[in-house]
Design a protein around this motif. Structure first.
Motif, short mmCIF file in Angstrom:
data_model
loop_
_atom_site.label_atom_id
_atom_site.label_comp_id
_atom_site.label_asym_id
_atom_site.label_seq_id
_atom_site.Cartn_x
_atom_site.Cartn_y
_atom_site.Cartn_z
N TYR A 71 1.19 9.47 -11.06
CA TYR A 71 0.14 9.48 -12.08
C TYR A 71 -0.85 10.63 -11.88
N GLY A 72 -0.55 11.49 -10.95
CA GLY A 72 -1.45 12.61 -10.68
C GLY A 72 -2.67 12.23 -9.90
N LEU A 73 -2.60 11.11 -9.20
CA LEU A 73 -3.73 10.62 -8.41
C LEU A 73 -3.34 10.71 -6.93
N ASP A 74 -3.59 11.85 -6.35
CA ASP A 74 -3.08 12.13 -4.99
C ASP A 74 -4.04 11.69 -3.88
N GLU A 75 -5.30 12.01 -4.04
CA GLU A 75 -6.29 11.69 -3.00
C GLU A 75 -7.14 10.52 -3.48
N VAL A 76 -6.83 9.34 -3.02
CA VAL A 76 -7.51 8.16 -3.53
C VAL A 76 -7.99 7.27 -2.39
N ASP A 77 -9.03 6.51 -2.68
CA ASP A 77 -9.43 5.38 -1.84
C ASP A 77 -8.81 4.14 -2.47
N LEU A 78 -8.02 3.42 -1.69
CA LEU A 78 -7.26 2.29 -2.22
C LEU A 78 -7.82 0.99 -1.68
N HIS A 79 -8.18 0.07 -2.58
CA HIS A 79 -8.80 -1.20 -2.19
C HIS A 79 -7.97 -2.37 -2.72
N PHE A 80 -7.62 -3.29 -1.82
CA PHE A 80 -6.91 -4.50 -2.24
C PHE A 80 -7.81 -5.35 -3.14
N VAL A 81 -7.24 -5.85 -4.24
CA VAL A 81 -7.98 -6.73 -5.16
C VAL A 81 -7.46 -8.16 -5.07
N LYS A 82 -6.17 -8.35 -5.33
CA LYS A 82 -5.63 -9.70 -5.26
C LYS A 82 -4.11 -9.65 -5.20
N PHE A 83 -3.53 -10.77 -4.78
CA PHE A 83 -2.09 -10.96 -4.86
C PHE A 83 -1.82 -12.38 -5.33
N ARG A 84 -1.18 -12.47 -6.46
CA ARG A 84 -0.69 -13.77 -6.94
C ARG A 84 0.73 -13.55 -7.42
N GLU A 85 0.91 -13.25 -8.70
CA GLU A 85 2.24 -12.86 -9.15
C GLU A 85 2.52 -11.41 -8.78
N VAL A 104 5.64 -0.30 -11.33
CA VAL A 104 4.20 -0.10 -11.16
C VAL A 104 3.61 0.44 -12.45
N ASP A 105 2.43 -0.04 -12.82
CA ASP A 105 1.68 0.58 -13.91
C ASP A 105 0.22 0.72 -13.50
N VAL A 106 -0.51 1.55 -14.23
CA VAL A 106 -1.90 1.85 -13.92
C VAL A 106 -2.74 1.72 -15.18
N ARG A 149 0.84 -1.22 0.00
CA ARG A 149 0.00 0.00 0.00
C ARG A 149 0.87 1.27 0.00
N ARG A 150 1.97 1.23 0.73
CA ARG A 150 2.86 2.39 0.75
C ARG A 150 3.41 2.65 -0.64
N ILE A 151 3.85 1.59 -1.30
CA ILE A 151 4.40 1.72 -2.65
C ILE A 151 3.31 2.16 -3.63
N ALA A 152 2.11 1.61 -3.46
CA ALA A 152 1.01 1.98 -4.35
C ALA A 152 0.69 3.48 -4.26
N ARG A 153 0.64 3.99 -3.05
CA ARG A 153 0.30 5.41 -2.88
C ARG A 153 1.41 6.30 -3.43
N ALA A 154 2.65 5.89 -3.25
CA ALA A 154 3.76 6.67 -3.80
C ALA A 154 3.69 6.68 -5.33
N ALA A 155 3.32 5.55 -5.92
CA ALA A 155 3.21 5.48 -7.38
C ALA A 155 2.05 6.33 -7.89
N LEU A 156 0.93 6.31 -7.19
CA LEU A 156 -0.24 7.05 -7.65
C LEU A 156 0.03 8.55 -7.77
N VAL A 157 0.88 9.07 -6.90
CA VAL A 157 1.25 10.48 -7.00
C VAL A 157 1.90 10.77 -8.35
#
Length: 335
Positions: free
Chosen positions: A19-33, A103-105, A9-17
């Motif tokens: 992409y210009g996505l600063d204020e987000v609600d972040l929801h876990f979807v899945k973890f496999r690969e 990271v990609d979006v 989550r820390r890495i995800a939020r740093a990446a979103l910045v």
């Protein structure tokens, strides 16, 4: 690098910045690969992928995203890649241990749900019909037509699901014979089938009528239904391979389903509405289905103890052993 959800989550939020996505609600979807999150921002939703270090290089991920852009421009239904503030499709985020995470979006496919899932496919409870698989076959044929016309885009770098990648000594997903649950007799059976399959794959060749750029994970879980439209997602295994391998991937987990023969006929018929599939290829269907199964055993062998690996060992191994017996038996009858 082992990464828990808090670190992801820390890495995800740093990446979103980026992409210009600063204020987000972040929801876990899945973890496999990869770690996958859904980010909601300003009334829009995005899929955020944190790639497992070492799984794919920057160039490989760039190839995947370039094809997504090209397919979308052609009107083929895939998710839209999002660029960073400085116009890049990928960003690298400090992992906090000296390494980085790529990271990609993508834009979230709204109002959609998976066509099917492996569990219901495997236990025979899937409600899908031959008509559904006819549509999926047509989707695969349309995809292959687009990919054949696009060819290898500049900078193309993806793995090959060729003979070496499927049944070679350095198979992409690992050695199926290394799976601990296999007995000595099981390994002997599979080794014989692998040797036969390697010969048959070589004979099939790699001409553009049988081989090219493919999705390589075209399971019903990766096909979303949005109204009357089918949307293809998750190009993480994207690369080069046999077109018939793509069709085998669609149906492998439906092998125990009582309507499996009808599904096979429907996928092939649907594919042929968009693209030729000659009898020479179809004759190798049992072998290509076996090849797909062997990749899952190799995947499980590389990840001992994981929940999915245990499930594959318990449920998929018997299916693959039966496929190997049938495949070798068919060859003995032809000799």
């Amino acid at each position: 690098m082992a990464m828990d959800e808090q670190a992801a989550r820390r890495i995800a939020r740093a990446a979103l910045v980026r992409y210009g996505l600063d204020e987000v609600d972040l929801h876990f979807v899945k973890f496999r690969e990869n770690w996958v999150f859904r980010a909601e921002c300003g009334g829009e939703s995005f899929a955020l992928r944190l790639h497992r270090p070492g799984l794919h290089s920057v160039v490989e991920i760039q190839s995947e995203l370039s094809y997504l852009e090209a397919l979308q421009q052609r009107g083929f239904p895939v998710p839209e890649p999002v660029q960073t503030r400085d116009g890049q499709l990928i960003c690298a985020i400090d992992a906090g241990d000296g390494g980085t995470v790529l990271v990609d979006v993508l834009r979230w496919v709204e109002g959609a749900a998976p066509l099917g899932d492996a569990g219901a496919a495997f236990d025979g409870t899937s409600p899908l019909t031959p008509q559904d698989f006819h549509r999926v076959g047509a989707l695969a044929g349309t995809l292959h037509n687009h990919l054949a016309e696009l060819g290898r885009l500049p900078g193309f770098s993806r793995a090959a699901w060729d003979g070496e990648g499927l049944v070679g000594e350095r198979a992409l997903w690992g050695d199926p014979l290394a799976l601990p649950v296999l007995s000595a007799a099981d390994r002997e059976l599979l080794a014989g089938a692998i040797a036969r399959l390697a010969t048959d794959l070589t004979a099939l060749g790699d001409g553009p009528d049988v081989y090219g750029v493919i999705h390589a994970d075209l399971t019903p879980e990766n096909i979303l239904v949005r109204g009357d439209e089918l949307v293809l997602i998750d190009f993480d295994d994207f690369g080069e391979g046999w077109h018939l391998f793509e069709l085998a991937t669609i149906l492998f987990f439906y092998r125990p389903h009582p309507r499996f023969p009808d599904f096979v006929d429907a996928v092939i018929a649907g594919y042929r509405t968009q693209r030729p599939l000659d009898d020479r290829q179809v004759r190798l269907w049992p072998g290509m289905l076996l090849a797909r199964g062997l990749t899952y055993l190799g995947w499980a062998a590389e990840r001992p103890g994981e929940e999915t690996s245990v499930w594959l060992g318990e449920h998929v191994v018997p299916v693959v052993l039966n496929l190997a017996r049938d495949y070798l038996s068919e060859h003995r009858e032809l000799v």
